[in-house]
Design a protein around this motif. Structure first.
Motif, mmCIF file in Angstrom:
data_model
loop_
_atom_site.group_PDB
_atom_site.id
_atom_site.type_symbol
_atom_site.label_atom_id
_atom_site.label_comp_id
_atom_site.label_asym_id
_atom_site.label_seq_id
_atom_site.Cartn_x
_atom_site.Cartn_y
_atom_site.Cartn_z
ATOM 1 N N SER A 7 0.852 -1.182 0.000
ATOM 2 C CA SER A 7 0.000 0.000 0.000
ATOM 3 C C SER A 7 0.893 1.239 0.000
ATOM 4 C CB SER A 7 -0.919 0.014 1.223
ATOM 5 O OG SER A 7 -0.152 0.035 2.417
ATOM 6 N N GLY A 8 0.275 2.391 -0.272
ATOM 7 C CA GLY A 8 0.993 3.652 -0.191
ATOM 8 C C GLY A 8 1.381 4.276 -1.509
ATOM 9 N N GLY A 9 1.115 3.588 -2.603
ATOM 10 C CA GLY A 9 1.429 4.173 -3.901
ATOM 11 C C GLY A 9 0.491 5.304 -4.241
ATOM 12 N N GLY A 10 0.791 5.979 -5.345
ATOM 13 C CA GLY A 10 -0.064 7.076 -5.774
ATOM 14 C C GLY A 10 0.617 7.952 -6.792
ATOM 15 N N LEU A 11 0.004 9.095 -7.029
ATOM 16 C CA LEU A 11 0.520 10.080 -7.979
ATOM 17 C C LEU A 11 1.167 11.221 -7.201
ATOM 18 C CD1 LEU A 11 0.733 11.345 -10.822
ATOM 19 C CD2 LEU A 11 -1.580 12.278 -10.443
ATOM 20 N N VAL A 12 2.385 11.569 -7.568
ATOM 21 C CA VAL A 12 3.110 12.624 -6.868
ATOM 22 C C VAL A 12 3.932 13.415 -7.876
ATOM 23 C CG1 VAL A 12 5.090 11.126 -6.357
ATOM 24 C CG2 VAL A 12 4.615 13.087 -4.875
ATOM 25 N N GLN A 13 4.152 14.672 -7.581
ATOM 26 C CA GLN A 13 4.983 15.490 -8.456
ATOM 27 C C GLN A 13 6.460 15.205 -8.214
ATOM 28 O OE1 GLN A 13 3.792 19.594 -7.815
ATOM 29 N NE2 GLN A 13 2.407 19.487 -9.573
ATOM 30 N N ALA A 14 7.252 15.455 -9.220
ATOM 31 C CA ALA A 14 8.695 15.297 -9.082
ATOM 32 C C ALA A 14 9.192 16.115 -7.889
ATOM 33 C CB ALA A 14 9.403 15.738 -10.354
ATOM 34 N N GLY A 15 10.088 15.495 -7.114
ATOM 35 C CA GLY A 15 10.591 16.122 -5.908
ATOM 36 C C GLY A 15 9.815 15.751 -4.660
ATOM 37 N N GLY A 16 8.674 15.126 -4.840
ATOM 38 C CA GLY A 16 7.833 14.744 -3.723
ATOM 39 C C GLY A 16 8.263 13.436 -3.074
ATOM 40 N N SER A 17 7.457 13.008 -2.113
ATOM 41 C CA SER A 17 7.771 11.807 -1.341
ATOM 42 C C SER A 17 6.557 10.890 -1.235
ATOM 43 C CB SER A 17 8.208 12.186 0.082
ATOM 44 O OG SER A 17 9.383 12.959 0.067
ATOM 45 N N LEU A 18 6.845 9.611 -1.088
ATOM 46 C CA LEU A 18 5.828 8.602 -0.799
ATOM 47 C C LEU A 18 6.434 7.576 0.143
ATOM 48 C CD1 LEU A 18 4.230 7.778 -4.285
ATOM 49 C CD2 LEU A 18 3.083 8.909 -2.364
ATOM 50 N N ARG A 19 5.585 6.945 0.925
ATOM 51 C CA ARG A 19 6.030 5.853 1.788
ATOM 52 C C ARG A 19 5.201 4.610 1.480
ATOM 53 N NH1 ARG A 19 5.254 4.754 8.220
ATOM 54 N NH2 ARG A 19 7.293 3.782 8.665
ATOM 55 N N LEU A 20 5.870 3.585 1.006
ATOM 56 C CA LEU A 20 5.209 2.326 0.716
ATOM 57 C C LEU A 20 5.285 1.403 1.925
ATOM 58 C CD1 LEU A 20 6.546 1.566 -2.883
ATOM 59 C CD2 LEU A 20 4.635 3.017 -2.187
ATOM 60 N N SER A 21 4.239 0.607 2.093
ATOM 61 C CA SER A 21 4.214 -0.392 3.153
ATOM 62 C C SER A 21 3.901 -1.751 2.548
ATOM 63 C CB SER A 21 3.152 -0.044 4.198
ATOM 64 O OG SER A 21 3.420 1.190 4.813
ATOM 65 N N CYS A 22 4.396 -2.789 3.192
ATOM 66 C CA CYS A 22 4.102 -4.164 2.778
ATOM 67 C C CYS A 22 3.801 -4.958 4.038
ATOM 68 C CB CYS A 22 5.275 -4.767 2.031
ATOM 69 S SG CYS A 22 5.124 -6.552 1.723
ATOM 70 N N ALA A 23 2.552 -5.346 4.190
ATOM 71 C CA ALA A 23 2.130 -6.144 5.339
ATOM 72 C C ALA A 23 2.261 -7.617 4.981
ATOM 73 C CB ALA A 23 0.704 -5.805 5.717
ATOM 74 N N ALA A 24 3.041 -8.328 5.777
ATOM 75 C CA ALA A 24 3.302 -9.742 5.506
ATOM 76 C C ALA A 24 2.569 -10.619 6.505
ATOM 77 C CB ALA A 24 4.801 -10.014 5.591
ATOM 78 N N SER A 25 2.075 -11.739 6.015
ATOM 79 C CA SER A 25 1.436 -12.711 6.907
ATOM 80 C C SER A 25 1.800 -14.120 6.458
ATOM 81 C CB SER A 25 -0.078 -12.527 6.921
ATOM 82 O OG SER A 25 -0.619 -12.654 5.636
ATOM 83 N N ARG A 26 1.715 -15.024 7.419
ATOM 84 C CA ARG A 26 2.009 -16.435 7.186
ATOM 85 C C ARG A 26 3.456 -16.672 6.773
ATOM 86 N NH1 ARG A 26 -3.190 -15.844 4.862
ATOM 87 N NH2 ARG A 26 -4.828 -16.763 6.142
ATOM 88 N N ILE A 27 4.357 -15.805 7.221
ATOM 89 C CA ILE A 27 5.785 -16.058 7.068
ATOM 90 C C ILE A 27 6.465 -15.711 8.388
ATOM 91 C CG2 ILE A 27 5.723 -15.490 4.615
ATOM 92 C CD1 ILE A 27 7.279 -12.948 5.256
ATOM 93 N N THR A 28 7.645 -16.272 8.574
ATOM 94 C CA THR A 28 8.450 -15.919 9.745
ATOM 95 C C THR A 28 9.225 -14.671 9.377
ATOM 96 O OG1 THR A 28 8.655 -18.295 10.155
ATOM 97 C CG2 THR A 28 9.988 -16.828 11.499
ATOM 98 N N PHE A 29 8.526 -13.549 9.467
ATOM 99 C CA PHE A 29 9.007 -12.284 8.913
ATOM 100 C C PHE A 29 10.356 -11.879 9.480
ATOM 101 C CE2 PHE A 29 8.344 -8.345 6.711
ATOM 102 C CZ PHE A 29 8.919 -7.363 7.507
ATOM 103 N N ASN A 30 10.515 -12.007 10.775
ATOM 104 C CA ASN A 30 11.670 -11.396 11.431
ATOM 105 C C ASN A 30 13.004 -12.047 11.076
ATOM 106 O OD1 ASN A 30 10.665 -13.633 12.982
ATOM 107 N ND2 ASN A 30 12.120 -13.087 14.553
ATOM 108 N N ILE A 31 12.993 -13.265 10.523
ATOM 109 C CA ILE A 31 14.266 -13.927 10.227
ATOM 110 C C ILE A 31 14.559 -13.961 8.733
ATOM 111 C CG2 ILE A 31 14.150 -15.354 12.289
ATOM 112 C CD1 ILE A 31 13.446 -17.729 10.449
#
Length: 113
Positions: A7-31
């Motif tokens: 999530s977190g995508g979108g339309l932004v002007q050059a020079g701008g910022s975005l923050r993407l996130s990825c929620a993970a499930s059913r995996i041993t994420f931390n290792i």
């Protein structure tokens, strides 16, 4: 089944910022190493950034100094902070779990000039 939801995508002007996130499930994420890839129209999918379980990171030369990959193991979530965005950063961004070989569905990032 492993699930990676971006999530977190979108339309932004050059020079701008975005923050993407990825929620993970059913995996041993931390290792596990996690990564962000992107695919621009008409181009092959390419590695943007990766982060190991210990927090070591590597970046594509094109994004060094502008993008930051991070992870919150307590939340099973991967992030990509993108600053000083350029039109050439446009594409679909995917979360990837190399150990499992699973991809998220992708989130569109469009940077206008």
């Amino acid at each position: 089944q492993v699930q990676l939801v971006e999530s977190g995508g979108g339309l932004v002007q050059a020079g701008g910022s975005l923050r993407l996130s990825c929620a993970a499930s059913r995996i041993t994420f931390n290792i596990n190493t996690m990564a962000w890839y992107r695919q621009a129209p008409g181009k092959q999918r390419e590695l943007v950034a990766a982060i190991t379980s210990g927090g070591s990171t590597n970046y594509a030369d094109s994004v060094k100094g502008r993008f930051t990959i991070s992870r919150d193991n307590a939340k099973n979530t991967l992030y990509l902070q993108m600053n000083s965005l350029k039109p050439e950063d446009t594409g679909v961004y995917y979360c990837y779990a190399p150990t499992y070989g699973y991809w998220g569905q992708g989130t569109q990032v469009t940077v206008s000039s």
